[in-house]
Every structure is written in C-alpha cells, then in structure tokens.
Design an enzyme around this catalytic site. Structure first.
Site, mmCIF file in Angstrom:
data_model
loop_
_atom_site.group_PDB
_atom_site.id
_atom_site.type_symbol
_atom_site.label_atom_id
_atom_site.label_comp_id
_atom_site.label_asym_id
_atom_site.label_seq_id
_atom_site.Cartn_x
_atom_site.Cartn_y
_atom_site.Cartn_z
ATOM 1 N N ILE A 117 -16.108 -84.544 26.736
ATOM 2 C CA ILE A 117 -16.318 -85.957 26.367
ATOM 3 C C ILE A 117 -15.141 -86.453 25.532
ATOM 4 O O ILE A 117 -14.686 -87.586 25.672
ATOM 5 C CB ILE A 117 -17.657 -86.138 25.613
ATOM 6 C CG1 ILE A 117 -18.808 -85.507 26.413
ATOM 7 C CG2 ILE A 117 -17.942 -87.624 25.397
ATOM 8 C CD1 ILE A 117 -20.144 -85.486 25.677
ATOM 9 N N ASP A 134 -8.078 -80.074 17.764
ATOM 10 C CA ASP A 134 -8.872 -79.177 18.602
ATOM 11 C C ASP A 134 -8.464 -77.751 18.256
ATOM 12 O O ASP A 134 -7.287 -77.508 17.953
ATOM 13 C CB ASP A 134 -8.600 -79.467 20.090
ATOM 14 C CG ASP A 134 -9.748 -79.049 20.994
ATOM 15 O OD1 ASP A 134 -10.372 -79.927 21.615
ATOM 16 O OD2 ASP A 134 -10.016 -77.822 21.081
ATOM 17 N N LEU A 188 -9.006 -75.290 20.476
ATOM 18 C CA LEU A 188 -8.831 -74.682 21.809
ATOM 19 C C LEU A 188 -9.856 -73.585 22.085
ATOM 20 O O LEU A 188 -9.647 -72.755 22.963
ATOM 21 C CB LEU A 188 -7.399 -74.131 21.974
ATOM 22 C CG LEU A 188 -6.276 -75.156 21.777
ATOM 23 C CD1 LEU A 188 -4.903 -74.472 21.841
ATOM 24 C CD2 LEU A 188 -6.340 -76.258 22.827
ATOM 25 N N ASN A 227 -12.777 -73.949 23.373
ATOM 26 C CA ASN A 227 -13.460 -74.191 24.644
ATOM 27 C C ASN A 227 -12.693 -75.240 25.434
ATOM 28 O O ASN A 227 -13.279 -76.089 26.101
ATOM 29 C CB ASN A 227 -14.901 -74.656 24.347
ATOM 30 C CG ASN A 227 -15.787 -74.612 25.576
ATOM 31 O OD1 ASN A 227 -15.468 -73.974 26.562
ATOM 32 N ND2 ASN A 227 -16.888 -75.330 25.524
ATOM 33 N N LEU A 263 -11.668 -76.642 12.208
ATOM 34 C CA LEU A 263 -12.233 -77.452 11.124
ATOM 35 C C LEU A 263 -13.074 -76.632 10.147
ATOM 36 O O LEU A 263 -13.491 -77.142 9.111
ATOM 37 C CB LEU A 263 -13.070 -78.599 11.696
ATOM 38 C CG LEU A 263 -12.300 -79.609 12.548
ATOM 39 C CD1 LEU A 263 -13.271 -80.588 13.216
ATOM 40 C CD2 LEU A 263 -11.286 -80.376 11.708
ATOM 41 N N SER A 296 -27.482 -86.038 20.078
ATOM 42 C CA SER A 296 -28.019 -85.674 21.389
ATOM 43 C C SER A 296 -29.473 -86.124 21.497
ATOM 44 O O SER A 296 -30.201 -86.154 20.495
ATOM 45 C CB SER A 296 -27.941 -84.153 21.544
ATOM 46 O OG SER A 296 -28.748 -83.721 22.620
ATOM 47 N N TYR A 326 -28.803 -74.933 17.913
ATOM 48 C CA TYR A 326 -27.928 -76.029 18.357
ATOM 49 C C TYR A 326 -28.582 -77.381 18.080
ATOM 50 O O TYR A 326 -27.990 -78.267 17.457
ATOM 51 C CB TYR A 326 -27.606 -75.894 19.859
ATOM 52 C CG TYR A 326 -27.145 -77.198 20.453
ATOM 53 C CD1 TYR A 326 -25.858 -77.674 20.228
ATOM 54 C CD2 TYR A 326 -28.012 -77.997 21.212
ATOM 55 C CE1 TYR A 326 -25.451 -78.899 20.724
ATOM 56 C CE2 TYR A 326 -27.619 -79.211 21.721
ATOM 57 C CZ TYR A 326 -26.342 -79.665 21.480
ATOM 58 O OH TYR A 326 -25.952 -80.891 21.964
ATOM 59 N N LYS A 371 -27.707 -80.728 15.257
ATOM 60 C CA LYS A 371 -27.581 -82.171 15.518
ATOM 61 C C LYS A 371 -28.479 -82.953 14.560
ATOM 62 O O LYS A 371 -28.095 -83.994 14.030
ATOM 63 C CB LYS A 371 -27.919 -82.479 16.976
ATOM 64 C CG LYS A 371 -26.910 -81.915 17.970
ATOM 65 C CD LYS A 371 -25.524 -82.512 17.755
ATOM 66 C CE LYS A 371 -24.445 -81.836 18.557
ATOM 67 N NZ LYS A 371 -23.081 -82.251 18.179
HETATM 68 C C1 UD1 Z 1 -28.941 -79.181 27.629
HETATM 69 C C2 UD1 Z 1 -29.572 -78.931 26.295
HETATM 70 C C3 UD1 Z 1 -29.300 -80.109 25.405
HETATM 71 C C4 UD1 Z 1 -27.819 -80.254 25.230
HETATM 72 C C5 UD1 Z 1 -27.127 -80.341 26.556
HETATM 73 C C6 UD1 Z 1 -25.655 -80.147 26.268
HETATM 74 C C7 UD1 Z 1 -31.506 -77.477 26.701
HETATM 75 C C8 UD1 Z 1 -32.993 -77.397 26.693
HETATM 76 N N1 UD1 Z 1 -30.987 -78.685 26.429
HETATM 77 O O1 UD1 Z 1 -29.571 -80.336 28.185
HETATM 78 O O2 UD1 Z 1 -29.901 -79.926 24.146
HETATM 79 O O3 UD1 Z 1 -27.546 -81.396 24.450
HETATM 80 O O4 UD1 Z 1 -27.551 -79.337 27.452
HETATM 81 O O5 UD1 Z 1 -24.918 -80.048 27.407
HETATM 82 O O6 UD1 Z 1 -30.833 -76.518 26.966
HETATM 83 N N2 UD1 Z 1 -31.297 -76.937 35.633
HETATM 84 C C9 UD1 Z 1 -31.617 -76.158 36.735
HETATM 85 N N3 UD1 Z 1 -30.759 -75.152 37.079
HETATM 86 C C10 UD1 Z 1 -29.622 -74.886 36.389
HETATM 87 C C11 UD1 Z 1 -29.294 -75.685 35.275
HETATM 88 C C12 UD1 Z 1 -30.157 -76.704 34.913
HETATM 89 O O7 UD1 Z 1 -32.637 -76.365 37.373
HETATM 90 O O8 UD1 Z 1 -28.906 -73.939 36.757
HETATM 91 C C13 UD1 Z 1 -32.182 -78.052 35.256
HETATM 92 C C14 UD1 Z 1 -32.783 -77.923 33.868
HETATM 93 O O9 UD1 Z 1 -34.005 -77.242 33.918
HETATM 94 C C15 UD1 Z 1 -32.936 -79.385 33.481
HETATM 95 C C16 UD1 Z 1 -31.803 -80.100 34.199
HETATM 96 O O10 UD1 Z 1 -31.399 -79.214 35.246
HETATM 97 O O11 UD1 Z 1 -34.132 -79.891 33.964
HETATM 98 C C17 UD1 Z 1 -30.626 -80.397 33.317
HETATM 99 O O12 UD1 Z 1 -30.245 -79.206 32.655
HETATM 100 P P1 UD1 Z 1 -28.910 -79.111 31.756
HETATM 101 O O13 UD1 Z 1 -27.762 -79.658 32.515
HETATM 102 O O14 UD1 Z 1 -28.820 -77.733 31.226
HETATM 103 O O15 UD1 Z 1 -29.171 -80.149 30.587
HETATM 104 P P2 UD1 Z 1 -30.376 -80.219 29.528
HETATM 105 O O16 UD1 Z 1 -31.182 -79.009 29.519
HETATM 106 O O17 UD1 Z 1 -31.083 -81.512 29.756
#
Ligand code: UD1
Length: 337
Positions: free
Chosen positions: A12, A31, A33, A35, A59, A125, A150, A154
């Site tokens: 971002i 930064d 570096l 990640n 930082l 978040s 995590y 926040k």
């Molecule tokens: C996640 C974090 C969130 C964080 C964000 C940062 C959790 C519970 N939440 O958001 O706090 O701010 O990442 O990037 O970890 N999914 C699949 N298969 C996969 C990966 C994801 O089915 O291999 C699904 C998950 O179940 C979810 C959706 O895709 O329903 C989005 O997942 P993801 O991209 O990991 O985001 P969040 O979990 O919403």
C-alpha cells in the site's frame, strides 16, 4: 511540501508514494526492507519519473528515528504504513508484533510531536470490528476484543493516537482498510508476498500462474448465500488516493476532530466463490480449488459502510472488483516473466 511515508516500499505504501508524487508532494520513504525490496523504488520512479528520497531505517531503532526527524524537521506530515501484518505469524511471535507495530509507532509519535506540525495518518484495519453485528459496518460500530496480536496492535495503535492527540499538537486520521488488492495499472508496482501467500487474491493469482497447485477455500458452511465468507475487496490505487486526500485534509486544517476515523472499502461485499468467478471471467483462466475446513479466526462477513469517507472525506472507490482482479493478474504475469 515534504511527506514521510514509512513502509513506503510495501504494497500500500508504494502505491501511496506514487499518488503523493502525482499530487506534487515531495516524498521521503522510510523502509527497513524486511518485506520489500529496493526494486520498488525504481518501479515508482518509472511511473512518476521522480525517485523519492529513501532512508533505510528500522523504526525500532529509537536513535535512528530521532536522527531522521532532526534532519527532516521540515516534515509536513507522516503516513505510517511500516508494520508487520501476518495474522498467523503474530500468534507465533507476539513480541515481534508488539515491538514492530507499537514501539515504532511510539518513537515516530515522540519525534513528530516535537515538530511545528504533527499530521499523522495511521494504517488501521477493519479487523478492529471483529464480527460486527450490523452490515455494512459504520465507523461507530464497537471495537471487539482482538483475536490476534496483529489485530491487537491495530487497536492499541488507535488508542495511543487518541491519548497522544489529547495532550499534544498531533492531528491524525485513522484509516480502517477493508481488503486491499490489485496493482498499479503500469504493472511497475504491486503486491509481492514473501513465501506462501496468506491472503486470498495473491494466492489466486499464483495458482492461476501455476505456482500453486490449487486454492483452498476456507469453509463453505458459513451463514452466507453461497456458504463462503464475505469481504470488501478494494483496489489498492483507490486506497492510496484516500491517503492523499486524508493528508490534504490535515494539512489544510479541515479536520473536525484531532483524530478522525474513516472506513476505506467499496461498500460491496463479495464471497470467496464470487471472487473466484470474477477472477476466472477477467483472466480467462480456470482456477483449480477445493473446499477445506474453516480457517481459525475468520469472520463470516465484513463490508464497509462508506458514507463517512464519501461525504466527509469526499472520496469514493472508483475501481470494481473485476478491475482490481484484472490488475492483480496482469501484475502476477509481469512479475513472473
Ligand atoms: C486478513 C486478516 C486481517 C488483515 C488482513 C491483512 C485474518 C482473520 N484477517 O484479512 O486482519 O488486516 O488479512 O492483509 O487473518 N481465503 C481462502 N483461501 C485462502 C486465503 C483466504 O478461502 O487461501 C478466504 C478467507 O477465509 C477469507 C477471504 O478469503 O474469507 C479473505 O482472506 P484474506 O485475504 O486472508 O483476508 P482477511 O482474512 O479478510
């Protein structure tokens, strides 16, 4: 005007640096570096024709932060992205998360509140809402106890900013992101997760490219129309533009409170299966996937009410889910070629 972007080579952060430069700001990137890579600086330069000043600073090093702001005492604002963001890793190594996400925040706030102006944008978040009772989620929905270190960082970060703003010159905007995806249309910058992606969209694009065998869909027995979880996926360029608008609001002293909170999402919820279908449509690729058990800690549903960001900030997401997925796919292909 000089704006510092911490974590400015991350996903971002780098897109925000581009949008700031497009609006004429002088950007200094910090930064460590951890990640990200220096190649991102070149990507930014290829887009904007301006190479931002870069400082490789961790930082967590208080002295380095002090020295930085002594040199850059003319900073008009700071956008603070630098943080760790993997939920699972935070469970395994909580102290890393508290040190990286909290100590760093404290050190930066200590220094900028000594400056003439302390304008500060914080990456928060939607995770702070946990499983909200009402959809779409408004900013006044209650903050739920965090389920991971995590998420806790926040929440604590937000609280620190409120406390500090009460007694100093700090003015801050807390931006609660929903699910950022996509890449810059130039394909010069995008998301580059290390190792196996934890997030849905990079996992999808890597699978489509053949780097992963198949996507695991975490659960199809949720109380949603198709049984899979619902999220609000927002194009990273839309998100980046919101940061510039929020910073301009602080610089022009248009903020109504010392700390303001905005949700950044599209307002539209999409299920995992809808994301897969949309991806197949825009990429023309069949995506191999299987349904597996639920992932611990996932909420059923989270999408934003964006009225406040639309009306008060004057910002609205412009890109559709399809456009965001198409840009992520274009980026994946470019990066692997
Ligand atoms: C996640 C974090 C969130 C964080 C964000 C940062 C959790 C519970 N939440 O958001 O706090 O701010 O990442 O990037 O970890 N999914 C699949 N298969 C996969 C990966 C994801 O089915 O291999 C699904 C998950 O179940 C979810 C959706 O895709 O329903 C989005 O997942 P993801 O991209 O990991 O985001 P969040 O979990 O919403």
């Amino acid at each position: 005007m000089k704006i510092v972007v911490t974590g400015g080579l991350g996903f971002i952060g780098s897109h925000t640096v581009v949008e700031l430069q497009n609006e004429g700001f002088e950007v200094v990137v910090i930064d460590n570096l951890s990640n990200s890579s220096l190649d991102v600086l070149d990507g930014i330069e290829r887009i904007t024709k301006i190479k931002p000043l870069f400082e490789n600073i961790d930082l967590r090093n208080k002295l380095a932060v002090q020295n930085f702001f002594k040199t850059h005492h003319d900073v008009a604002g700071v956008i603070h992205f630098a943080a760790s963001k993997a939920v699972g890793e935070s469970v395994d190594d909580p102290l890393l998360y508290y040190e990286n996400n909290i100590n760093a925040l404290v050190y930066v706030l200590q220094e900028i509140t000594k400056l003439q102006q302390a304008n500060f944008i914080f990456s928060s978040s939607c995770t702070v809402y946990g499983q909200a009772e009402k959809m779409p989620i408004t900013e006044d929905a209650s903050v739920q106890p965090a389920i991971s270190p995590y998420g806790n960082t926040k929440q604590i970060g937000e609280e620190i900013i409120f406390d500090v703003a009460k007694v100093t010159n700090l003015n801050s905007v807390l931006l609660r992101y929903f699910n950022p995806i996509g890449a810059h249309s130039s394909t010069e910058i995008g998301e580059l997760p290390l190792g196996v992606p934890q997030n849905l969209v990079p996992f999808i694009t890597q699978t489509a490219f053949g780097l992963r065998k198949e996507l695991s869909v975490f659960g199809n027995d949720y109380p949603t129309p198709d049984g899979t979880c619902i999220r609000d996926y927002i194009h990273v360029v839309d998100l980046a533009k919101a940061h510039v608008i929020a910073m301009q609001r602080l610089l022009n002293k248009r903020n109504l409170d010392k700390v303001e909170i905005f949700n950044l999402g599209t307002g539209k919820g999409s299920s995992v299966l809808e994301v897969i279908n949309a991806f197949e449509k825009v990429s023309g690729q069949k995506l191999p996937y299987k349904i597996v058990p639920r992932r611990e800690g996932d909420v059923i549903m989270a999408y934003a009410n964006t009225d406040k960001a639309n009306d008060v900030l004057g910002w609205k997401a412009a890109f559709s889910l399809e456009e965001a997925l198409a840009s992520a796919w274009k980026w994946e292909q470019k990066v692997r070629s």
